[in-house]
Design a protein around this motif. Structure first.
Motif, PDB file in Angstrom:
ATOM      1  N   SER A  50     -12.063 -50.003  10.327  1.00 22.42           N
ATOM      2  CA  SER A  50     -11.996 -51.688  10.733  1.00 22.42           C
ATOM      3  C   SER A  50     -13.076 -52.024  12.073  1.00 22.42           C
ATOM      4  CB  SER A  50     -10.758 -52.033  11.280  1.00 22.42           C
ATOM      5  OG  SER A  50     -10.344 -51.326  12.585  1.00 22.42           O
ATOM      6  N   GLY A  51     -13.367 -51.045  12.928  1.00 20.85           N
ATOM      7  CA  GLY A  51     -14.390 -51.255  13.780  1.00 20.85           C
ATOM      8  C   GLY A  51     -15.886 -51.122  13.371  1.00 20.85           C
ATOM      9  N   LEU A  52     -16.149 -50.318  12.066  1.00 22.64           N
ATOM     10  CA  LEU A  52     -17.318 -50.407  11.518  1.00 22.64           C
ATOM     11  C   LEU A  52     -17.657 -51.718  11.014  1.00 22.64           C
ATOM     12  CD1 LEU A  52     -17.645 -46.745  10.270  1.00 22.64           C
ATOM     13  CD2 LEU A  52     -18.984 -47.913  12.247  1.00 22.64           C
ATOM     14  N   TRP A  53     -16.570 -52.389  10.504  1.00 27.30           N
ATOM     15  CA  TRP A  53     -16.276 -53.524   9.681  1.00 27.30           C
ATOM     16  C   TRP A  53     -16.665 -54.553  10.710  1.00 27.30           C
ATOM     17  CZ3 TRP A  53     -13.500 -58.206   9.876  1.00 27.30           C
ATOM     18  CH2 TRP A  53     -13.533 -58.820   8.823  1.00 27.30           C
ATOM     19  N   ARG A  54     -16.166 -54.603  11.770  1.00 30.76           N
ATOM     20  CA  ARG A  54     -16.402 -55.680  12.919  1.00 30.76           C
ATOM     21  C   ARG A  54     -17.726 -55.463  13.435  1.00 30.76           C
ATOM     22  NH1 ARG A  54     -10.980 -54.382  14.160  1.00 30.76           N
ATOM     23  NH2 ARG A  54     -11.763 -52.936  15.706  1.00 30.76           N
ATOM     24  N   LEU A  55     -18.276 -54.255  13.540  1.00 31.21           N
ATOM     25  CA  LEU A  55     -19.717 -54.125  14.202  1.00 31.21           C
ATOM     26  C   LEU A  55     -20.776 -54.512  13.328  1.00 31.21           C
ATOM     27  CD1 LEU A  55     -19.328 -50.252  15.659  1.00 31.21           C
ATOM     28  CD2 LEU A  55     -19.300 -52.554  16.867  1.00 31.21           C
ATOM     29  N   PHE A 143      -0.226 -56.755   9.452  1.00 26.47           N
ATOM     30  CA  PHE A 143      -1.502 -56.571   8.577  1.00 26.47           C
ATOM     31  C   PHE A 143      -1.142 -56.732   7.111  1.00 26.47           C
ATOM     32  CE2 PHE A 143      -3.656 -53.854   5.854  1.00 26.47           C
ATOM     33  CZ  PHE A 143      -5.010 -54.472   5.703  1.00 26.47           C
ATOM     34  N   ILE A 144      -0.109 -55.926   6.959  1.00 28.74           N
ATOM     35  CA  ILE A 144       0.511 -55.921   5.384  1.00 28.74           C
ATOM     36  C   ILE A 144       0.896 -57.385   5.063  1.00 28.74           C
ATOM     37  CG2 ILE A 144       2.266 -55.381   3.937  1.00 28.74           C
ATOM     38  CD1 ILE A 144       2.165 -52.372   5.674  1.00 28.74           C
ATOM     39  N   TYR A 145       1.662 -58.292   5.908  1.00 21.23           N
ATOM     40  CA  TYR A 145       2.118 -59.487   5.346  1.00 21.23           C
ATOM     41  C   TYR A 145       0.820 -60.438   5.336  1.00 21.23           C
ATOM     42  CZ  TYR A 145       3.721 -63.977   5.961  1.00 21.23           C
ATOM     43  OH  TYR A 145       4.229 -65.515   5.770  1.00 21.23           O
ATOM     44  N   THR A 165     -10.879 -51.373   5.133  1.00 19.48           N
ATOM     45  CA  THR A 165     -11.146 -50.862   6.340  1.00 19.48           C
ATOM     46  C   THR A 165      -9.999 -51.167   7.152  1.00 19.48           C
ATOM     47  OG1 THR A 165     -12.011 -53.209   6.788  1.00 19.48           O
ATOM     48  CG2 THR A 165     -13.732 -51.581   5.941  1.00 19.48           C
ATOM     49  N   TYR A 166      -9.256 -52.100   7.009  1.00 21.65           N
ATOM     50  CA  TYR A 166      -7.917 -52.162   7.821  1.00 21.65           C
ATOM     51  C   TYR A 166      -6.742 -51.434   7.704  1.00 21.65           C
ATOM     52  CZ  TYR A 166     -10.096 -55.700  11.138  1.00 21.65           C
ATOM     53  OH  TYR A 166     -10.563 -56.218  12.233  1.00 21.65           O
ATOM     54  N   ALA A 167      -6.630 -51.181   6.312  1.00 21.44           N
ATOM     55  CA  ALA A 167      -5.574 -50.267   5.883  1.00 21.44           C
ATOM     56  C   ALA A 167      -5.242 -48.962   6.543  1.00 21.44           C
ATOM     57  CB  ALA A 167      -5.499 -50.090   4.271  1.00 21.44           C
ATOM     58  N   TRP A 172      -1.524 -45.818  12.341  1.00 13.60           N
ATOM     59  CA  TRP A 172      -1.591 -45.673  13.661  1.00 13.60           C
ATOM     60  C   TRP A 172      -0.290 -45.811  14.509  1.00 13.60           C
ATOM     61  CZ3 TRP A 172      -4.866 -49.629  17.320  1.00 13.60           C
ATOM     62  CH2 TRP A 172      -4.902 -49.035  18.428  1.00 13.60           C
ATOM     63  N   GLY A 173       0.342 -46.694  14.333  1.00 17.25           N
ATOM     64  CA  GLY A 173       1.865 -46.704  15.009  1.00 17.25           C
ATOM     65  C   GLY A 173       2.874 -45.338  14.542  1.00 17.25           C
TER      66      GLY A 173
END
Length: 195
Positions: A50-55, A143-145, A165-167, A172-173
């Protein structure tokens, strides 16, 4: 090669592998099981896609979203600074998970003023780890919602790319939670009264 040298080489190899023969990070503390090391690595790396997507958005690389989406983010432009900050912050926080399986999670590194060389408080580390695990688990659920209820404009592959990219952040949690529980148990085993 002498017998002693061969024995030492075997000992070095044995120290860097677990019972299944899989390579271990030389920075991982002894007594940390392989599952905890893998969970810490998963938490640390879950933010990278997700960081690469935002970058990509921040520097103007097209990711297939409609122009209205870029305009809402003000990117590229001043909104790029927010995207860069968010990426650095989230990855920095994710990398802290590695401290739960490495020496710098038990003793503050010497270069840190005022606390360098002192033991890391088990209460503080596990409290922050538990808070982070709950917060990132809630974020994963949100995110899922939002994946099923978001109304973003863009090419079909762009929405797929965004979700892909966010999946990994869903991990993490729970990964942070598992490593935090292990950290607490490992640090307090045999010293329950010294919290």
């Amino acid at each position: 090669m002498s017998t002693t040298a061969a024995g030492n080489a075997t000992g070095i190899h044995a120290a860097s592998t677990n019972l299944t023969g899989a390579a271990r990070s030389p920075k991982t503390l002894p007594g940390v099981p392989r599952w905890a090391e893998l969970a810490a690595q998963a938490a640390a790396w879950a933010n990278v896609p997700s960081g690469l997507w935002r970058l990509a958005i921040a520097v103007g690389i097209p990711v297939g979203l409609a122009q209205v989406e870029y305009d809402r983010m003000h990117a590229p432009g001043w909104g790029s600074f927010y995207l860069l900050f968010l990426t650095a912050l989230s990855e920095g926080l994710a990398l802290l998970t590695l401290g739960l399986i490495r020496q710098w999670g038990e003793t503050w590194p010497r270069f840190i003023p005022f606390v360098g060389g002192r033991p890391v408080s088990v209460k503080v580390a596990t409290g922050l780890g538990a808070f982070g695990a709950v917060a990132t688990t809630i974020y994963g659920a949100a995110f899922i919602y939002s994946t099923f209820h978001a109304d973003m404009e863009g090419a079909r592959w762009a929405i797929w790319l965004l979700n892909a990219t966010y999946a990994p952040m869903i991990l993490w949690g729970p990964a942070l939670g598992a490593v935090t529980v292990h950290y607490y148990q490992r640090r307090t085993r045999g010293a329950r009264g010294e919290l």
